[in-house]
Design an enzyme around this catalytic site. Structure first.
Site, PDB file in Angstrom:
ATOM      1  N   CYS A   1      17.766  -8.652  19.726  1.00 56.51           N
ATOM      2  CA  CYS A   1      18.271  -9.634  20.691  1.00 56.51           C
ATOM      3  C   CYS A   1      17.095 -10.496  21.176  1.00 56.51           C
ATOM      4  CB  CYS A   1      18.952  -8.946  21.868  1.00 56.51           C
ATOM      5  SG  CYS A   1      20.324  -7.899  21.334  1.00 56.51           S
TER       6      CYS A   1
ATOM      7  N   CYS B   1      17.518   5.964  33.774  1.00 58.94           N
ATOM      8  CA  CYS B   1      17.749   5.069  32.646  1.00 58.94           C
ATOM      9  C   CYS B   1      16.946   5.616  31.462  1.00 58.94           C
ATOM     10  CB  CYS B   1      17.268   3.684  33.076  1.00 58.94           C
ATOM     11  SG  CYS B   1      17.427   2.434  31.831  1.00 58.94           S
TER      12      CYS B   1
ATOM     13  N   CYS C   1      15.405  -4.085  33.542  1.00 57.04           N
ATOM     14  CA  CYS C   1      16.162  -4.226  32.285  1.00 57.04           C
ATOM     15  C   CYS C   1      15.435  -5.153  31.330  1.00 57.04           C
ATOM     16  CB  CYS C   1      17.510  -4.889  32.552  1.00 57.04           C
ATOM     17  SG  CYS C   1      18.678  -3.838  33.328  1.00 57.04           S
TER      18      CYS C   1
ATOM     19  N   SER D   1      25.383   1.949  27.172  1.00 59.85           N
ATOM     20  CA  SER D   1      25.378   0.488  27.103  1.00 59.85           C
ATOM     21  C   SER D   1      25.127   0.071  25.663  1.00 59.85           C
ATOM     22  CB  SER D   1      24.271  -0.055  28.013  1.00 59.85           C
ATOM     23  OG  SER D   1      24.149  -1.452  27.862  1.00 59.85           O
TER      24      SER D   1
ATOM     25  N   CYS E   1      15.064  -9.859  24.730  1.00 62.11           N
ATOM     26  CA  CYS E   1      14.770  -8.473  25.108  1.00 62.11           C
ATOM     27  C   CYS E   1      13.397  -8.044  24.590  1.00 62.11           C
ATOM     28  CB  CYS E   1      15.856  -7.567  24.538  1.00 62.11           C
ATOM     29  SG  CYS E   1      15.501  -5.814  24.732  1.00 62.11           S
TER      30      CYS E   1
ATOM     31  N   GLY F   1      16.278   0.864  23.078  1.00 61.59           N
ATOM     32  CA  GLY F   1      17.123   1.257  21.957  1.00 61.59           C
ATOM     33  C   GLY F   1      18.592   0.922  22.103  1.00 61.59           C
ATOM     34  N   GLU F   2      19.267   0.948  20.973  1.00 59.60           N
ATOM     35  CA  GLU F   2      20.724   0.748  20.941  1.00 59.60           C
ATOM     36  C   GLU F   2      21.357   2.128  20.741  1.00 59.60           C
ATOM     37  OE1 GLU F   2      23.360  -1.464  21.276  1.00 59.60           O
ATOM     38  OE2 GLU F   2      24.393   0.379  20.764  1.00 59.60           O
TER      39      GLU F   2
ATOM     40  N   CYS G   1      13.933  -0.988  18.966  1.00 60.30           N
ATOM     41  CA  CYS G   1      15.333  -1.301  18.703  1.00 60.30           C
ATOM     42  C   CYS G   1      15.398  -2.308  17.569  1.00 60.30           C
ATOM     43  CB  CYS G   1      15.996  -1.888  19.942  1.00 60.30           C
ATOM     44  SG  CYS G   1      17.769  -2.225  19.687  1.00 60.30           S
TER      45      CYS G   1
ATOM     46  N   GLU H   1       9.935   4.740  27.180  1.00 56.09           N
ATOM     47  CA  GLU H   1       9.900   4.662  28.632  1.00 56.09           C
ATOM     48  C   GLU H   1      11.225   5.118  29.239  1.00 56.09           C
ATOM     49  OE1 GLU H   1       6.413   1.455  29.275  1.00 56.09           O
ATOM     50  OE2 GLU H   1       8.393   0.551  29.165  1.00 56.09           O
TER      51      GLU H   1
ATOM     52  N   SER I   1      27.084  -5.315  26.373  1.00 55.55           N
ATOM     53  CA  SER I   1      26.201  -6.449  26.633  1.00 55.55           C
ATOM     54  C   SER I   1      26.804  -7.693  25.993  1.00 55.55           C
ATOM     55  CB  SER I   1      24.817  -6.161  26.041  1.00 55.55           C
ATOM     56  OG  SER I   1      24.243  -5.068  26.720  1.00 55.55           O
TER      57      SER I   1
ATOM     58  N   ASN J   1      14.819 -10.825  33.162  1.00 52.10           N
ATOM     59  CA  ASN J   1      13.483 -10.328  33.495  1.00 52.10           C
ATOM     60  C   ASN J   1      12.513 -10.799  32.436  1.00 52.10           C
ATOM     61  OD1 ASN J   1      14.174  -8.762  35.864  1.00 52.10           O
ATOM     62  ND2 ASN J   1      15.294  -7.451  34.446  1.00 52.10           N
TER      63      ASN J   1
HETATM   64  N1  SAH Z   1      20.703  -1.680  23.705  1.00 49.59           N
HETATM   65  C1  SAH Z   1      21.644  -1.533  24.730  1.00 49.59           C
HETATM   66  C2  SAH Z   1      21.101  -0.839  25.945  1.00 49.59           C
HETATM   67  C3  SAH Z   1      19.690  -1.150  26.367  1.00 49.59           C
HETATM   68  S1  SAH Z   1      19.409  -2.717  27.048  1.00 49.59           S
HETATM   69  C4  SAH Z   1      22.269  -2.863  25.102  1.00 49.59           C
HETATM   70  O1  SAH Z   1      21.773  -3.889  24.641  1.00 49.59           O
HETATM   71  O2  SAH Z   1      23.256  -2.856  25.809  1.00 49.59           O
HETATM   72  C5  SAH Z   1      20.109  -2.596  28.681  1.00 49.59           C
HETATM   73  C6  SAH Z   1      20.558  -3.946  29.258  1.00 49.59           C
HETATM   74  O3  SAH Z   1      19.427  -4.779  29.535  1.00 49.59           O
HETATM   75  C7  SAH Z   1      21.418  -4.725  28.277  1.00 49.59           C
HETATM   76  O4  SAH Z   1      22.547  -5.299  28.899  1.00 49.59           O
HETATM   77  C8  SAH Z   1      20.466  -5.799  27.824  1.00 49.59           C
HETATM   78  O5  SAH Z   1      21.131  -6.897  27.323  1.00 49.59           O
HETATM   79  C9  SAH Z   1      19.692  -6.083  29.086  1.00 49.59           C
HETATM   80  N2  SAH Z   1      18.448  -6.815  28.853  1.00 49.59           N
HETATM   81  C10 SAH Z   1      17.723  -6.885  27.723  1.00 49.59           C
HETATM   82  N3  SAH Z   1      16.653  -7.694  27.898  1.00 49.59           N
HETATM   83  C11 SAH Z   1      16.712  -8.143  29.155  1.00 49.59           C
HETATM   84  C12 SAH Z   1      15.877  -8.993  29.953  1.00 49.59           C
HETATM   85  N4  SAH Z   1      14.755  -9.491  29.461  1.00 49.59           N
HETATM   86  N5  SAH Z   1      16.234  -9.226  31.214  1.00 49.59           N
HETATM   87  C13 SAH Z   1      17.345  -8.663  31.747  1.00 49.59           C
HETATM   88  N6  SAH Z   1      18.160  -7.840  31.066  1.00 49.59           N
HETATM   89  C14 SAH Z   1      17.857  -7.593  29.787  1.00 49.59           C
HETATM   90 FE1  SF4 Z   2      18.233  -3.584  21.478  1.00 50.13          FE
HETATM   91 FE2  SF4 Z   2      19.702  -3.745  23.712  1.00 50.13          FE
HETATM   92 FE3  SF4 Z   2      17.322  -4.977  23.525  1.00 50.13          FE
HETATM   93 FE4  SF4 Z   2      19.406  -5.875  22.112  1.00 50.13          FE
HETATM   94  S1  SF4 Z   2      19.229  -5.833  24.366  1.00 50.13           S
HETATM   95  S2  SF4 Z   2      17.306  -5.592  21.335  1.00 50.13           S
HETATM   96  S3  SF4 Z   2      20.419  -3.990  21.590  1.00 50.13           S
HETATM   97  S4  SF4 Z   2      17.666  -2.789  23.499  1.00 50.13           S
END
Ligand code: SAH
Ligand code: SF4
Length: 365
Positions: free
Chosen positions: A118, A107, A340, A198, A121, A166-167, A114, A94, A220, A297
């Protein structure tokens, strides 16, 4: 004519020049091709009239110079647009466009799923399928530009953030290549400050990034102590907070960037207390740091809840009181699950290997 695995879309200028030299052409062909691909959005070699007929035929024969297929497009009430794109093998990624006054942020996804796992996420919950190629990443930008058009005679995409699925630093080579194309004057001409990677905190790759692409960095963080951060962001077990922050300050110095943006998703009753805000302030005060507070979110199946607005405001106030520039991110596109952490695409999880071994595979070489 050549290696069919080389996709010319997303190839940095010097690699493209090397490609043309390799096929007996002059290096300036790279400039011509880049102008077509990125300046004019033309991917069909037959239309590239300043290339000779033979070369046009050869380029056409060695596809794919094509953009990902759109599986679905959704527009939020706030103008945010989300595209679900075919990523091969039944997978989908996406890409989200977020319009704001005076700027438009795209974005992009860097992986199908990924592997970082986390806990808060949606992408992480799905697991990992594969890395995207630079062509797949640049393809998202080209596709957004094609779909959005140039309503005011200039590109609506002014900023690109690697905050989709993704990371990015676990797909180092492709992401760095894509960054090179984003900032190249012959391609997307974005300033380095308008391209943000990020990361969840892959320390060796942050250090490598400083040497090859001086783009803006967002980290993050999500917790002010190692116990909690390891629970939320498992890579913290490998690279704890002190090590991560040291790499961040070194990044600022080595790259001359202004600051690091620290992202902090506020989870009700987990990481949003005033004491945690004070501890975070202790880590970041008087450092080149700003904080982006992100309302959580929700997504199906999660037990985390979004923090109350008063808790968010109190958290922000404590950080601001320590002179840390702190912004509460407005949630965009959550009505179409484009906010996000809500991006899910379609991912058939292929690996759940321990973090340590996975990292070896993806390190920049
Ligand atoms: N993998 C990278 C970039 C993608 S995630 C990273 O983790 O930084 C982009 C941002 O969205 C990150 O800061 C992540 O922690 C945040 N994110 C992930 N899940 C989320 C959620 N459910 N609600 C709000 N932000 C979230
Ligand atoms: Fe991957 Fe970023 Fe989601 Fe963590 S927050 S699982 S690094 S996409």
């Amino acid at each position: 004519m050549t290696d069919p695995d080389v996709n010319l879309l997303g190839l940095p200028r010097r690699d493209l020049e090397a490609f043309f030299v390799g096929v007996g052409e002059k290096p300036y062909r790279a400039r011509q091709l880049m102008k077509w691909l990125y300046g004019r959005g033309v991917l069909d070699p037959a239309q590239m009239t300043d290339l000779g007929a033979d070369l046009r035929r050869e380029l056409a024969a060695r596809a794919p110079l094509r953009l990902p297929e759109i599986l679905a497009a959704q527009e939020s009430a706030d103008g945010t647009v989300k595209w679900r794109l075919e990523a091969g093998g039944g997978q989908a990624i996406e890409t989200v466009f977020i319009p704001e006054p005076g700027r438009g942020t795209l974005c992009v996804s860097s992986q199908v799923g990924c592997a970082m796992d986390c806990s808060f996420c949606a992408t992480g919950r799905q697991g990992f399928n594969r890395n995207l190629a630079a062509a797949d990443i640049i393809g998202q930008v080209a596709l957004a530009r094609r779909e959005l058009g140039d309503p005011e005679g200039r590109s609506p995409v002014t900023n690109v953030v690697f905050m989709g699925m993704g990371e990015p630093l676990a797909n180092f080579r492709a992401v760095v290549q894509a960054c090179e194309v984003l900032v190249d004057d012959l391609a997307y001409k974005l300033s380095r400050r308008r391209v943000t990677i990020s990361t969840s905190g892959l320390v060796p790759q942050i250090r490598n990034l400083a040497e090859v692409a001086r783009v803006a960095l967002a980290v993050s963080l999500h917790a002010p102590d190692d116990d909690l951060r390891s629970e939320l962001v498992p890579i913290n077990r490998r690279h704890p907070i002190a090590e991560l922050l040291e790499a961040c300050w070194d990044y600022v110095e080595a790259t001359n960037t202004r600051e690091i943006t620290f992202e902090y998703v506020l989870l009700d009753g987990v990481n949003d207390s005033p004491a945690q805000a004070r501890r975070l302030a202790g880590l970041l005060a008087r450092r080149p740091a700003k904080v982006n507070l992100i309302p959580f979110n929700p997504f199906p199946g999660t037990s985390y809840r979004r923090s109350a607005p008063e808790a968010v405001e109190e958290f922000r106030r404590i950080l601001a009181g320590a002179d840390i520039v702190t912004v509460t991110r407005r949630t965009r596109g959550d009505d179409i699950a484009a906010a996000c952490g809500q991006l899910a695409g379609r991912v058939d999880n292929r690996v759940r290997v321990p973090l340590g071994s996975r990292q070896q595979e993806t390190t920049w070489s």
